[in-house]
Write a protein that holds these residues in place. Structure first.
Motif, PDB file in Angstrom:
ATOM      1  N   ARG A   1       0.831  -1.227   0.000  1.00  0.00           N
ATOM      2  CA  ARG A   1       0.000   0.000   0.000  1.00  0.00           C
ATOM      3  C   ARG A   1       0.856   1.263   0.000  1.00  0.00           C
ATOM      4  NH1 ARG A   1      -5.169  -1.917   0.875  1.00  0.00           N
ATOM      5  NH2 ARG A   1      -5.370  -3.550   2.447  1.00  0.00           N
ATOM      6  N   ALA A   2       1.852   1.286  -0.836  1.00  0.00           N
ATOM      7  CA  ALA A   2       2.721   2.461  -0.876  1.00  0.00           C
ATOM      8  C   ALA A   2       3.031   2.772  -2.340  1.00  0.00           C
ATOM      9  CB  ALA A   2       4.009   2.204  -0.084  1.00  0.00           C
ATOM     10  N   ASP A   3       2.398   3.813  -2.861  1.00  0.00           N
ATOM     11  CA  ASP A   3       2.617   4.172  -4.267  1.00  0.00           C
ATOM     12  C   ASP A   3       3.835   5.089  -4.343  1.00  0.00           C
ATOM     13  OD1 ASP A   3       2.505   4.702  -6.932  1.00  0.00           O
ATOM     14  OD2 ASP A   3       0.372   5.257  -6.963  1.00  0.00           O
ATOM     15  N   LEU A   4       5.019   4.433  -4.321  1.00  0.00           N
ATOM     16  CA  LEU A   4       6.283   5.175  -4.276  1.00  0.00           C
ATOM     17  C   LEU A   4       6.452   6.090  -5.483  1.00  0.00           C
ATOM     18  CD1 LEU A   4       8.586   2.308  -3.016  1.00  0.00           C
ATOM     19  CD2 LEU A   4       8.338   4.546  -1.914  1.00  0.00           C
ATOM     20  N   VAL A   5       6.050   5.592  -6.653  1.00  0.00           N
ATOM     21  CA  VAL A   5       6.261   6.360  -7.879  1.00  0.00           C
ATOM     22  C   VAL A   5       5.458   7.654  -7.829  1.00  0.00           C
ATOM     23  CG1 VAL A   5       6.062   6.368 -10.388  1.00  0.00           C
ATOM     24  CG2 VAL A   5       6.740   4.269  -9.193  1.00  0.00           C
ATOM     25  N   ARG A   6       4.225   7.550  -7.390  1.00  0.00           N
ATOM     26  CA  ARG A   6       3.382   8.741  -7.301  1.00  0.00           C
ATOM     27  C   ARG A   6       3.934   9.700  -6.241  1.00  0.00           C
ATOM     28  NH1 ARG A   6      -2.742   9.423  -6.308  1.00  0.00           N
ATOM     29  NH2 ARG A   6      -2.944  11.586  -7.003  1.00  0.00           N
ATOM     30  N   ALA A   7       4.370   9.134  -5.118  1.00  0.00           N
ATOM     31  CA  ALA A   7       4.847   9.975  -4.027  1.00  0.00           C
ATOM     32  C   ALA A   7       6.149  10.691  -4.380  1.00  0.00           C
ATOM     33  CB  ALA A   7       5.029   9.139  -2.758  1.00  0.00           C
ATOM     34  N   LEU A   8       7.058   9.985  -5.049  1.00  0.00           N
ATOM     35  CA  LEU A   8       8.385  10.564  -5.308  1.00  0.00           C
ATOM     36  C   LEU A   8       8.471  11.223  -6.676  1.00  0.00           C
ATOM     37  CD1 LEU A   8      10.591   7.585  -4.031  1.00  0.00           C
ATOM     38  CD2 LEU A   8      10.080   9.704  -2.806  1.00  0.00           C
ATOM     39  N   GLY A   9       7.608  10.831  -7.571  1.00  0.00           N
ATOM     40  CA  GLY A   9       7.764  11.229  -8.968  1.00  0.00           C
ATOM     41  C   GLY A   9       8.594  10.147  -9.662  1.00  0.00           C
ATOM     42  N   GLU A  10       8.326   9.928 -10.952  1.00  0.00           N
ATOM     43  CA  GLU A  10       8.945   8.790 -11.613  1.00  0.00           C
ATOM     44  C   GLU A  10      10.472   8.923 -11.665  1.00  0.00           C
ATOM     45  OE1 GLU A  10       7.026   7.596 -15.206  1.00  0.00           O
ATOM     46  OE2 GLU A  10       8.683   6.273 -15.787  1.00  0.00           O
ATOM     47  N   GLN A  11      10.960  10.127 -12.008  1.00  0.00           N
ATOM     48  CA  GLN A  11      12.403  10.358 -12.125  1.00  0.00           C
ATOM     49  C   GLN A  11      13.119  10.045 -10.825  1.00  0.00           C
ATOM     50  OE1 GLN A  11      13.879  13.634 -14.400  1.00  0.00           O
ATOM     51  NE2 GLN A  11      13.240  12.065 -15.872  1.00  0.00           N
ATOM     52  N   GLU A  12      12.577  10.631  -9.764  1.00  0.00           N
ATOM     53  CA  GLU A  12      13.184  10.457  -8.451  1.00  0.00           C
ATOM     54  C   GLU A  12      13.134   8.991  -8.024  1.00  0.00           C
ATOM     55  OE1 GLU A  12      14.718  12.695  -6.763  1.00  0.00           O
ATOM     56  OE2 GLU A  12      14.876  11.788  -4.769  1.00  0.00           O
ATOM     57  N   PHE A  13      11.996   8.352  -8.325  1.00  0.00           N
ATOM     58  CA  PHE A  13      11.869   6.941  -7.959  1.00  0.00           C
ATOM     59  C   PHE A  13      12.957   6.127  -8.652  1.00  0.00           C
ATOM     60  CE2 PHE A  13      10.400   2.685  -9.117  1.00  0.00           C
ATOM     61  CZ  PHE A  13      10.182   2.149  -7.857  1.00  0.00           C
ATOM     62  N   LEU A  14      13.121   6.380  -9.963  1.00  0.00           N
ATOM     63  CA  LEU A  14      14.096   5.597 -10.724  1.00  0.00           C
ATOM     64  C   LEU A  14      15.516   5.881 -10.221  1.00  0.00           C
ATOM     65  CD1 LEU A  14      12.577   5.807 -14.310  1.00  0.00           C
ATOM     66  CD2 LEU A  14      12.703   3.810 -12.780  1.00  0.00           C
ATOM     67  N   LYS A  15      15.759   7.145  -9.874  1.00  0.00           N
ATOM     68  CA  LYS A  15      17.080   7.500  -9.366  1.00  0.00           C
ATOM     69  C   LYS A  15      17.380   6.746  -8.077  1.00  0.00           C
ATOM     70  CE  LYS A  15      18.630  11.737  -7.901  1.00  0.00           C
ATOM     71  NZ  LYS A  15      18.142  13.111  -7.821  1.00  0.00           N
ATOM     72  N   ARG A  16      16.360   6.650  -7.239  1.00  0.00           N
ATOM     73  CA  ARG A  16      16.609   6.068  -5.917  1.00  0.00           C
ATOM     74  C   ARG A  16      16.392   4.565  -5.869  1.00  0.00           C
ATOM     75  NH1 ARG A  16      13.789  10.320  -1.805  1.00  0.00           N
ATOM     76  NH2 ARG A  16      14.464   8.761  -0.279  1.00  0.00           N
ATOM     77  N   PHE A  17      15.443   4.071  -6.620  1.00  0.00           N
ATOM     78  CA  PHE A  17      15.103   2.643  -6.505  1.00  0.00           C
ATOM     79  C   PHE A  17      15.295   1.875  -7.818  1.00  0.00           C
ATOM     80  CE2 PHE A  17      12.746   4.603  -3.040  1.00  0.00           C
ATOM     81  CZ  PHE A  17      13.100   3.788  -1.975  1.00  0.00           C
TER      82      PHE A  17
END
Ligand SMILES: Cc1cc2nc3c(=O)[nH]c(=O)nc-3n(C[C@H](O)[C@H](O)[C@H](O)COP(=O)(O)O)c2cc1C
Ligand code: SF4
Ligand code: SF4
Ligand code: SF4
Ligand code: FES
Lengths: 527, 441
Positions: free
Chosen positions: A401-417
Motif C-alpha cells: 500500500r505504498a505508491d512510491l512512484v506517485r509519491a516521489l515522482g517517476e524520475q526520483e523513484f528511478l534514481k533512488r530505486f
C-alpha cells in the motif's frame, strides 16, 4: 443521580439529562424530530410532548431536565393525543411522495406515522401548500421544500457546527421554507451532514439520489480512511458495492459528523482498475497467475536473494494506508522470517489535498501514520533504504500500500530505486508503482478489510469487512501469512484478530489492547 | 376620576419636557433615585398589585423581583412598544402624546432592577412615534435625566430605540428579544425565562408601555393610593381601546372594573345604526367573545373577565352588532393568526392555516357541519402545546365563536351561503346608510 419514574419504570440517571435521553436509557422511545444530541435545543416540532405529573401542560421532553421524583408518562392518553395531533399537522401540507423519495425507508415521518398515528388525515388533499422541489442548493445537497418539516436541524448544523450559516428559514408561518441566501449556494466541506440529520426527505444527497432503495442496504461499522482523523462510519453496501458512507457517532473521534471528502472516498475504491488476480512480469507485459504459483515465484526469489546477497538485501516499504495488522504482519515477516531489518514507512498526501481545519479534516491523508510509528516503522527510514539500494546492498523490495512512484515522482523513484533487482507490490489497484513491479498482488480495499487504524491522537479503532474483495484478491494479512508459510513451512492464522493478539503481546504501544475490546469507539494506544 | 394615563387631554403640550416637568414630571424618578432603595421600589410596585398591560396580566413587581440581585452580567430592561394586537391602539397615543411618562417609568424600572441599558422596541409602523420618543430622549438627556450620573445620583441609564419590521410575533416578549438581537423573531422555549437569560443572554425585564407608565404614579402617590382605584387584586387606571359598532369608538381611560355595559352604552354612545349588540371580544382578537347577554354583566378587570370565561388581554374591546356575521369574524381572526404565526411550532404553523382554510369554505357556504368538530379538535390540539401562546390565541376564539354561535355556522352549511350576503356573495342590502357593499370583503 436523580431518580424518576417513566411509564412506571423507576430509573436513576445522570444529572442534567433531558427526558428523551433518560427514557432512552430505560429503553423507552420518545419520538422526536428537532432534537439532535449534537445540536442546541429549539423545541419546535412538538413531537416529544409528554405528560409530566404536576405540570398542568404537556412538556417537551427535549427541553425538560430530569428531576428527583419526576413522574413521566410517554404512553398516556394525553401524550398519545398530542403525538397523533403533531403527526396529523405535519402531514397536512406534506406531499407524501414516498414512492419517489430517497428517504423512504429511513424517514421519521413514515416511521412515526406507523408507530404513533396510523389514522387517515382529516385534511382535504387539494388544499396543500405548494413549495419548491428538487432545488440544487449547492455542495452535494438537493432540497425539497415541500417535504421539509422545518425542524431547523440543518440550519443549526451550519450555525453551530461549521459556523458558516449557509441555510436559513425564509418566509413566515406555513409559508416558511429552508433556503440558502440569495446567490450564495452552499459551498461547504461538511455539507452532506445535513442530509444525514434531516429527519425526512427534504435534503438528499446528489450522489446517492435514486441509486438505491435504503432497505436493500446493509450496514457495516468501520472507519473512514480519508485522513488521519479516522472518523467512525457505517458502510452502506449491497452486493459487494458501497453506496454511501454515513458518519457513526463516536464522542472520542468525530462526534456525529464526517467530511464530504471522506464520505465520497469510497468512489475511488470501486474503480475499474481494481486488481483481481496476482500478476507477474512476463517480458514486457504483466501476466496473470494463480496464488500458489505466485507465492512460489516470490518465495523462490526471496530465498535466492537471501542466499546470494544475505537477508538484509530484502526490505519492505509500508504505506501509512496499511492497517496496524498488515504493517505488523509484514514487519514480522521481514524481521523474523526473512531476517532483515530494512523496513521503512511511506506517508504521502496529494499536494492539492485540503489542509487541517478546526473541525475534523486533517492535512495528512494517511489513516494510519500513528499506527506505523507505534510499530517503529518510520517514514524517515525511506532515505536510508534508498541509500542502501544505491550502495548495492538492497536488492529486493516488498511494497505494501505504498505508491512510491506517485509519491516521489517517476524520475526520483528511478534514481533512488531503479537499481532494485526485484519488486513485489501488494496493492488494490494497478497504480504507477505496481506497473513497475515484477510481481503485483491484489489485496482488499478498505470496505473489505478487517483490522484497525490508529488515528493521529492515538485512538485505535476497528475496521470491519463489509464484503469480500473482488476476484481472487485477498486480505493483505492473509497474503502475508501465506507467503510466510511458503518461506518457512509454518502454518499461520491469516486473520486480523490473531495478528492483533500477537501484536498486543509483542509491541509495547499496543500492550493490553484486544481486538474485541476495541468496541465501537476504539481505545487509546498505551503510549 | 382624575386622568393619569391620558393627561394630554387636559394638558395638551405635556409631550414637551418643560410642560411635563411643570406638572410634576420626573419627581417620581427623583424619589426613586434619592429616597428609595431598589428593593423598596420593587416592594412598592408589588404592593400596588400593578399587573402587566401587555396581555398576560402578570404582576409587575413580582416579575422585577425575579431578576438576580447579584447578577455578574448586565441587566436589561425592554419596553415593549410593538403594540400589534388587533383592535389595540393605546400605546401609540401614549408614545406620541406623553413620551416622558413612559421614559420616567423606564428609568424607575431600571433603578429597581439595576439595569443601565434600556431598549424600546417599536412596532415597525411606529415611525412617527419612534421619532417623537427619540426627541423626548434627547430633551431628557440634555436635562440630565438620561445618561451618566442621572440627576447627580451616580446612577446611569442609556435608552436605545429599535424599530421592528412589522411582524405581530415581535411583540411576544422572547420573539422581541430575538428580533432585538438581530435574528428572526422566533419565540424561545422557557425555561430559561428572560429574567435569567433574556437579551444577549443576560437577565432582562420586558414590560409594556402602559405598564411602565403606571410606575411613576405608584412611586409618587404610593401603592395604597393605586390599589384604591378599581378592584384590589386588579387595580389601577386602564386604557380601553373601544372599536367596532359603537357610536363613539376611541381610547378611554377608566378605572379597572368598569362595567362593560357602561363602556359600550355610556362611554361609547351605544351601538351604531340603532342596532342591537350581538357580541364583544374584550381583549383584542385573541380571546373568546361575549354574547350580548354575557356582556351585560361583565366588569372590565383581569379577574372579572377571566371569571366570565374570557380574558381582558390588551383591553382592545371590539363590539359587533346584530348585522355582523360571526362566521366571517372568525374567518378574519383565523386569517390574522395564520398570517402572523411565526411557523416554528408544528401545531401552530399547520393548525392556523387549517382553521383558516376551513373557515374560508365555511363562510362561502361550502363547509360541512362536521368541519365544526374538526375545528374544535384542531383548536384543542393546538392549545397549550406550543412555544408561545399565539396558537392559543386562535384556539380560544375558535372554540368561543363555534360554541357560542354554533347555529350561525350551521346556517351557512344549510343555506350553502352566508346569510348576511345575497346569492352572489355580496353583502345583503344595507339596512343602514353608512354600510357600503364590499366592506366585508
Ligand atoms: C403573540 C403575542 C404577541 C404579543 N404582542 C405584544 C405587544 O405587541 N405588546 C406587548 O406589550 N405585549 C405583547 N405580548 C405580551 C408579551 O409577551 C409580554 O407578556 C408583555 O410584553 C409583558 O409586559 P407586561 O408584563 O408589562 O404586560 C404579546 C404576546 C404574544 C403571545
Ligand atoms: S419524506 Fe418521508 S413521508 Fe415524505 S415523501 Fe419522503 S419518504 Fe415519504
Ligand atoms: S430541510 Fe430537513 S433538516 Fe432542514 S429544517 Fe427541513 S426537515 Fe429539518
Ligand atoms: S406558537 Fe406559533 S407563533 Fe408562537 S412560537 Fe409557535 S409557531 Fe411561533
Ligand atoms: S424534539 Fe422536542 S420539540 Fe422537537
Amino acid at each position: 443521580m436523580p431518580k424518576l419514574t417513566i411509564d412506571g419504570k423507576e430509573i436513576e440517571v445522570a444529572d442534567g439529562l433531558n427526558l428523551i435521553q433518560a427514557a432512552d436509557q430505560a429503553g423507552i422511545e420518545i419520538p422526536h424530530y428537532c432534537y439532535h444530541p449534537g445540536l442546541s435545543i429549539v423545541g419546535n416540532c412538538r413531537m416529544c410532548l409528554v405528560e409530566v405529573e404536576k405540570a398542568p401542560k404537556l412538556q417537551i421532553a427535549c427541553n425538560t431536565r430530569v428531576a428527583e421524583g419526576m413522574v413521566v408518562h410517554t404512553r398516556s392518553a394525553r401524550t398519545r393525543t398530542a403525538q397523533k395531533a403533531v403527526l396529523e399537522f405535519l402531514l397536512i401540507n406534506h406531499p407524501i411522495d414516498c414512492p419517489v423519495c430517497d428517504q423512504a425507508g429511513e424517514c421519521k415521518l413514515q416511521d412515526y406515522y406507523m408507530d404513533y398515528d396510523q389514522q387517515p388525515s382529516r385534511f382535504s388533499l387539494g388544499k396543500k401548500n405548494k413549495k419548491g422541489k428538487a432545488i440544487d442548493i449547492g455542495s452535494d445537497v438537493m432540497l425539497d421544500q415541500e417535504r421539509c418539516i422545518l425542524c431547523a436541524r440543518c440550519t443549526r448544523f451550519f450555525d453551530e457546527i461549521t459556523h458558516t450559516s449557509e441555510l436559513a428559514i425564509f418566509g413566515r408561518g406555513d409559508h416558511n421554507v429552508i433556503d440558502h441566501w440569495p446567490g450564495k449556494p452552499i459551498n461547504n466541506k461538511y455539507a452532506v451532514n445535513v442530509v444525514d440529520i434531516c429527519p425526512v426527505g427534504a435534503l438528499t444527497e446528489k450522489d446517492f439520489r435514486f441509486r438505491m432503495r435504503v432497505w436493500y442496504l446493509h450496514r457495516t461499522p468501520s472507519v473512514c480512511a480519508g485522513c488521519e482523523r479516522g472518523c467512525s462510519i457505517d458502510i452502506h453496501h449491497h452486493r459487494g458495492r458501497v453506496y454511501r458512507y454515513k458518519p457513526r457517532h463516536n464522542p472520542d473521534v468525530n462526534g456525529y459528523w464526517m467530511c464530504d471528502e471522506g464520505r465520497h472516498s469510497f468512489v475511488a475504491l470501486q474503480s475499474e482498475s481494481r486488481l483481481t488476480t496476482p500478476l507477474f512480469q512476463s517480458g514486457d507485459r504483466m501476466a496473470a497467475e494463480g496464488w500458489q504459483p505466485a507465492l512460489e515465484r516470490a518465495a523462490a526469489r526471496i530465498m535466492e536473494i537471501g542466499r546470494t546477497s544475505g537477508a538484509n538485501a530484502i526490505g519492505a516499504v509500508i504505506g501509512a494506508q496499511a492497517t496496524n495488522e498488515e504493517a505488523y504482519a509484514l514487519k514480522r515477516l521481514v524481521k523474523t522470517t526473512i531476517g532483515s531489518d530494512r523496513i521503512a514507512g511511506l506517508c504521502w498526501s496529494p499536494p492539492d489535498a485540503s489542509g487541517d481545519d478546526n473541525l475534523l479534516i486533517r492535512a495528512n491523508k494517511n489513516p494510519n501514520l500513528r499506527g506505523l510509528e507505534a510499530l517503529g516503522i518510520s517514514p524517515q527510514n525511506l532515505d536510508q533504504l534508498s541509500a542502501s539500494v544505491a550502495a548495492g546492498q538492497l536488492k529486493m523490495l516488498i511494497v505494501l500500500r505504498a505508491d512510491l512512484v506517485r509519491a516521489l515522482g517517476e524520475q526520483e523513484f528511478l534514481k533512488r530505486f531503479g537499481a532494485l533487482d526485484y519488486m513485489l507490490v501488494l496493492d488494490t489497484d494497478a497504480n504507477e508503482t505496481g506497473q513497475m513491479a515484477n510481481q503485483l498482488w491484489p489485496i482488499a480495499a478498505f470496505p473489505e478489510i478487517d483490522g484497525s487504524f490508529t488515528n493521529f491522537k492515538g485512538r485505535v479503532q476497528r475496521l470491519q469487512s463489509a464484503f469480500a474483495p473482488p476476484g481472487q484478491a485477498l486480505s493483505a494479512v492473509e497474503v502475508i501469512a501465506r507467503l510466510g508459510r511458503q518461506l518457512d513451512g509454518n502454518e499461520r492464522v491469516g486473520s486480523a484478530e490473531a495478528v492483533f493478539a500477537e501484536m498486543a503481546a509483542e509491541e509495547p504501544a499496543f500492550k493490553g489492547l484486544s481486538f474485541g475490546g476495541l468496541g465501537p469507539h476504539g481505545r487509546d494506544l498505551v503510549a | 376620576m382624575e386622568r393619569i394615563l391620558t393627561r394630554w387631554l387636559d394638558i395638551p403640550d405635556i409631550r414637551r419636557l418643560d410642560v411635563y416637568e411643570a406638572n410634576g414630571g420626573y419627581q417620581a424618578l427623583r424619589k426613586a433615585l434619592f429616597d428609595m432603595k431598589p428593593e423598596e421600589i420593587i416592594n412598592e410596585v408589588k404592593n400596588s398589585n400593578l399587573r402587566g398591560r401587555g396581555g398576560a396580566a402578570f404582576p409587575t413587581g413580582t416579575k422585577w423581583s425575579f431578576i438576580p440581585k447579584d447578577s455578574k452580567k448586565p441587566v436589561y430592561l425592554c419596553c415593549n412598544a410593538d403594540e400589534s394586537e388587533p383592535g389595540t391602539f393605546a400605546n401609540r397615543y401614549q408614545l406620541e402624546f406623553d413620551p416622558h411618562q413612559v421614559l420616567e417609568g423606564i428609568l424607575i424600572a431600571c433603578r429597581a432592577v439595576n439595569a443601565h441599558v434600556a431598549y424600546m422596541y417599536f412596532r415597525g409602523e411606529f415611525t412617527h412615534q419612534k421619532r417623537t420618543v427619540e426627541g423626548a430622549i434627547a430633551e431628557a438627556r440634555a436635562k440630565g435625566y438620561i445618561g451618566k450620573n442621572i440627576m447627580g445620583s451616580g446612577f446611569d441609564v442609556e435608552i436605545y430605540t429599535h424599530r421592528g419590521a412589522g411582524a405581530y410575533i415581535c411583540g411576544e416578549e422572547t420573539g422581541l428579544l430575538e428580533s432585538l438581537e438581530g435574528k428572526r423573531a422566533y419565540p424561545r422555549n422557557r425555561p430559561p425565562f428572560p429574567a435569567i437569560q433574556g437579551a444577549f443572554g443576560c437577565p432582562t425585564v420586558v414590560n409594556n408601555v402602559e405598564t411602565l407608565s403606571n410606575v411613576p404614579w405608584i412611586i409618587k402617590k404610593g401603592a395604597d393610593w393605586y390599589r384604591s382605584i378599581g378592584p384590589e387584586k386588579s387595580p389601577g387606571p386602564k386604557l380601553f381601546c373601544l372599536s367596532g359598532h359603537v357610536n363613539k369608538p376611541g381610547l378611554y381611560e377608566l378605572p379597572m372594573g368598569f362595567p362593560l355595559k357602561d363602556l359600550i352604552y355610556d362611554v361609547g354612545g351605544g351601538i351604531s345604526d340603532g342596532r342591537k349588540l350581538k357580541a364583544v371580544i374584550p381583549g383584542g382578537a385573541s380571546f373568546p367573545p361575549f354574547t350580548a347577554e354575557e356582556a351585560e354583566k361583565v366588569m372590565m378587570d383581569f379577574d372579572s373577565v377571566r371569571a366570565a370565561g374570557s380574558l381582558m388581554g390588551t383591553a382592545g374591546v371590539m363590539v359587533m352588532h346584530d348585522d355582523t356575521c360571526m362566521v366571517d369574524v372568525l374567518r378574519t381572526i383565523a386569517h390574522f393568526f395564520h398570517h402572523e404565526s411565526c411557523g416554528q411550532c408544528t401545531p401552530c404553523r399547520e393548525g392556523c392555516g387549517w382553521i383558516e382554510k376551513l373557515m374560508i369554505d365555511m363562510e362561502a357556504g361550502r363547509g360541512k357541519v362536521s368541519d365544526l368538530d374538526v375545528m374544535l379538535n384542531v383548536a384543542s390540539n393546538m392549545e397549550g402545546n406550543t412555544i408561545c401562546v399565539l396558537a392559543d390565541s386562535l384556539a380560544m376564539p375558535t372554540r368561543g365563536f363555534i360554541t357560542k354561535f354554533r347555529s350561525e355556522f350551521e346556517d351557512h352549511v344549510r343555506l350553502g351561503r352566508c346569510p348576511f350576503r345575497d346569492r352572489d356573495g355580496r353583502l345583503a342590502p344595507p339596512a343602514h346608510a353608512a354600510y357600503q357593499e364590499g366592506d366585508h370583503a
